[in-house]
Design an enzyme around this catalytic site. Structure first.
Site, PDB file in Angstrom:
ATOM      1  N   GLU A 102      -3.410   7.192  -4.768  1.00  0.00           N
ATOM      2  CA  GLU A 102      -3.906   6.509  -5.972  1.00  0.00           C
ATOM      3  C   GLU A 102      -5.273   7.020  -6.386  1.00  0.00           C
ATOM      4  O   GLU A 102      -6.123   7.230  -5.505  1.00  0.00           O
ATOM      5  CB  GLU A 102      -4.067   5.007  -5.637  1.00  0.00           C
ATOM      6  CG  GLU A 102      -2.849   4.203  -5.965  1.00  0.00           C
ATOM      7  CD  GLU A 102      -3.006   2.743  -5.606  1.00  0.00           C
ATOM      8  OE1 GLU A 102      -2.133   2.240  -4.910  1.00  0.00           O
ATOM      9  OE2 GLU A 102      -3.995   2.126  -6.027  1.00  0.00           O
ATOM     10  N   HIS A 138      -0.910  -0.504  -9.814  1.00  0.00           N
ATOM     11  CA  HIS A 138      -1.563  -1.403  -8.837  1.00  0.00           C
ATOM     12  C   HIS A 138      -2.011  -2.712  -9.505  1.00  0.00           C
ATOM     13  O   HIS A 138      -3.206  -3.004  -9.600  1.00  0.00           O
ATOM     14  CB  HIS A 138      -2.740  -0.703  -8.158  1.00  0.00           C
ATOM     15  CG  HIS A 138      -3.099  -1.314  -6.832  1.00  0.00           C
ATOM     16  ND1 HIS A 138      -3.571  -0.577  -5.766  1.00  0.00           N
ATOM     17  CD2 HIS A 138      -3.035  -2.601  -6.388  1.00  0.00           C
ATOM     18  CE1 HIS A 138      -3.804  -1.390  -4.734  1.00  0.00           C
ATOM     19  NE2 HIS A 138      -3.481  -2.630  -5.096  1.00  0.00           N
ATOM     20  N   ARG A 148       0.847  -1.190   0.000  1.00  0.00           N
ATOM     21  CA  ARG A 148       0.000   0.000   0.000  1.00  0.00           C
ATOM     22  C   ARG A 148       0.885   1.243   0.000  1.00  0.00           C
ATOM     23  O   ARG A 148       1.892   1.294   0.697  1.00  0.00           O
ATOM     24  CB  ARG A 148      -0.895   0.036   1.253  1.00  0.00           C
ATOM     25  CG  ARG A 148      -2.092  -0.888   1.216  1.00  0.00           C
ATOM     26  CD  ARG A 148      -3.146  -0.441   0.203  1.00  0.00           C
ATOM     27  NE  ARG A 148      -4.309  -1.307   0.209  1.00  0.00           N
ATOM     28  CZ  ARG A 148      -4.459  -2.387  -0.549  1.00  0.00           C
ATOM     29  NH1 ARG A 148      -3.522  -2.738  -1.407  1.00  0.00           N
ATOM     30  NH2 ARG A 148      -5.562  -3.106  -0.473  1.00  0.00           N
TER      31      ARG A 148
HETATM   32  O1  LIG Z   1      -4.591  -4.509  -3.412  1.00  0.00           O
HETATM   33  C1  LIG Z   1      -5.366  -5.399  -3.482  1.00  0.00           C
HETATM   34  C2  LIG Z   1      -5.857  -6.120  -2.332  1.00  0.00           C
HETATM   35  O2  LIG Z   1      -5.582  -5.723  -1.180  1.00  0.00           O
HETATM   36  O3  LIG Z   1      -6.541  -7.120  -2.534  1.00  0.00           O
END
Ligand SMILES: O=CC(=O)O
Length: 331
Positions: A272, A293, A243
């Site tokens: 993001e 991502h 993250r």
């Molecule tokens: O980033 C994606 C998730 O946490 O599933």
């Protein structure tokens, strides 16, 4: 909920097989056009649905949860990380929260390894040369990256994904170091020949590559803070497939601009989908590799995530505790 099928509102487009199954089992409202739902559309969903299936792009905060109707009972997140959801606020309204752990471990670890290789071996820069018609042939001192075999990889967060990264990195001859709230089981530590560091600062000071693989919680926000980034050595590479909020992105960017770090591979960002122009400039200069991502972005993985959502919803509807229930104490 009686015999009536529950109204399940799904905020984003999911793989076709998942949507088909959802429509068989539930009164599912899908988002075929995949237009992210606005705040007021989300609020409306919480007012009317029995179950909402959000994902990482939806911010399910206490204000939204406060507007939920009496019938709203389950937030079945399509995703592993639940930092998009105020789990405590949900619990105080007796709304259950579930996630999709386990099924995106390998894919995210693969992407972590891909970013390590991309940054160290300049893969993205190299891949642009031939299509641009700029290749004039092999040369002994051209496009040199840095060897990864024998280097020290420091993993911040040795959960499922961190361990899967370590397993892959071992096969590439990297030495595994990790910082975690506690030691992992000694059998795992031995198999990975992994060294545990209680002090994150001390580990960072010795690493060639650092990968953050922990969840984002209030305790891990900016775990790589400006101060901690300064502890890294100038040849170090930073990788983030977890993250954006785990790293002080502005501080990281500054250090990359000043040459105080060798490079970074980022699949996630603090704001993001906004990515700072400075980071984009660094990418153009070959200093960083930026991915949008994509850590869990495989068809198989996304179908498996959908299947997990379905099992959680179905189990909940049948009056049982869903397998992937998330409690505030777990965060
Ligand atoms: O980033 C994606 C998730 O946490 O599933």
């Amino acid at each position: 909920m009686g015999r009536k099928k529950p109204l399940v509102i799904v905020t984003r487009k999911l793989p076709d097989v998942v949507e088909t199954r959802m429509c068989e089992l539930f009164d599912a409202r899908l988002n075929i056009e995949d237009k992210p739902m606005s705040r007021s559309e989300l609020a409306e969903a919480f007012r009317t649905a029995d179950i909402v299936v959000p994902t990482v792009t939806d911010r399910i905060d206490s204000e939204l949860i406060g507007q939920a109707g009496e019938q709203m009972k389950l937030i079945a997140n399509f995703g592993n990380g639940v930092d998009n959801i105020d789990v405590t606020a949900a619990m105080s309204r007796a709304i259950t929260v579930t996630n999709t752990p386990g099924v995106l471990t390998e894919d995210t670890a693969d992407m972590t390894m891909a970013l390590i290789l991309a940054v160290a071996r300049r893969i993205v820069e190299g891949a642009k040369v031939i299509p641009a018609g700029e290749w004039s042939g092999w040369a002994p001192t051209w496009m040199l990256g840095s060897k990864i075999t024998g280097k020290r990889l420091g993993i911040v967060g040795m959960g499922r994904i961190g361990q899967a990264v370590a397993l892959r990195a071992r096969a590439f001859g990297l030495q595994i170091h990790y910082h975690n709230r506690r030691h992992v089981a000694s059998a795992i530590e031995e198999a990975l020949e992994a060294t545990y560091w209680e002090s994150l600062d001390q580990m960072l000071a010795r690493m060639d590559i650092v990968s953050v693989n922990c969840p984002h919680t209030p305790a891990t926000y900016h775990v790589l803070s400006a101060r901690r980034l300064k502890v890294l050595r100038p040849h170090a590479i930073v990788i983030n497939t977890a993250r954006g909020e785990l790293i002080d992105e502005a501080a990281l960017t500054r250090m990359l601009e000043l040459g105080e770090l060798a490079g970074a591979g980022l699949d996630v960002f603090e704001h993001e989908p906004a990515v700072s122009p400075k980071l984009i400039r660094l990418a153009a200069a070959g200093k960083v590799t930026l991915l949008p991502h994509m850590g869990s972005a495989t068809l198989e993985g996304r179908i498996a995530m959908g299947e997990k959502v379905i099992i959680n919803v179905k189990t909940f509807m049948d009056g049982h505790r869903p397998p992937d229930r998330v409690l505030p104490s777990m965060l």
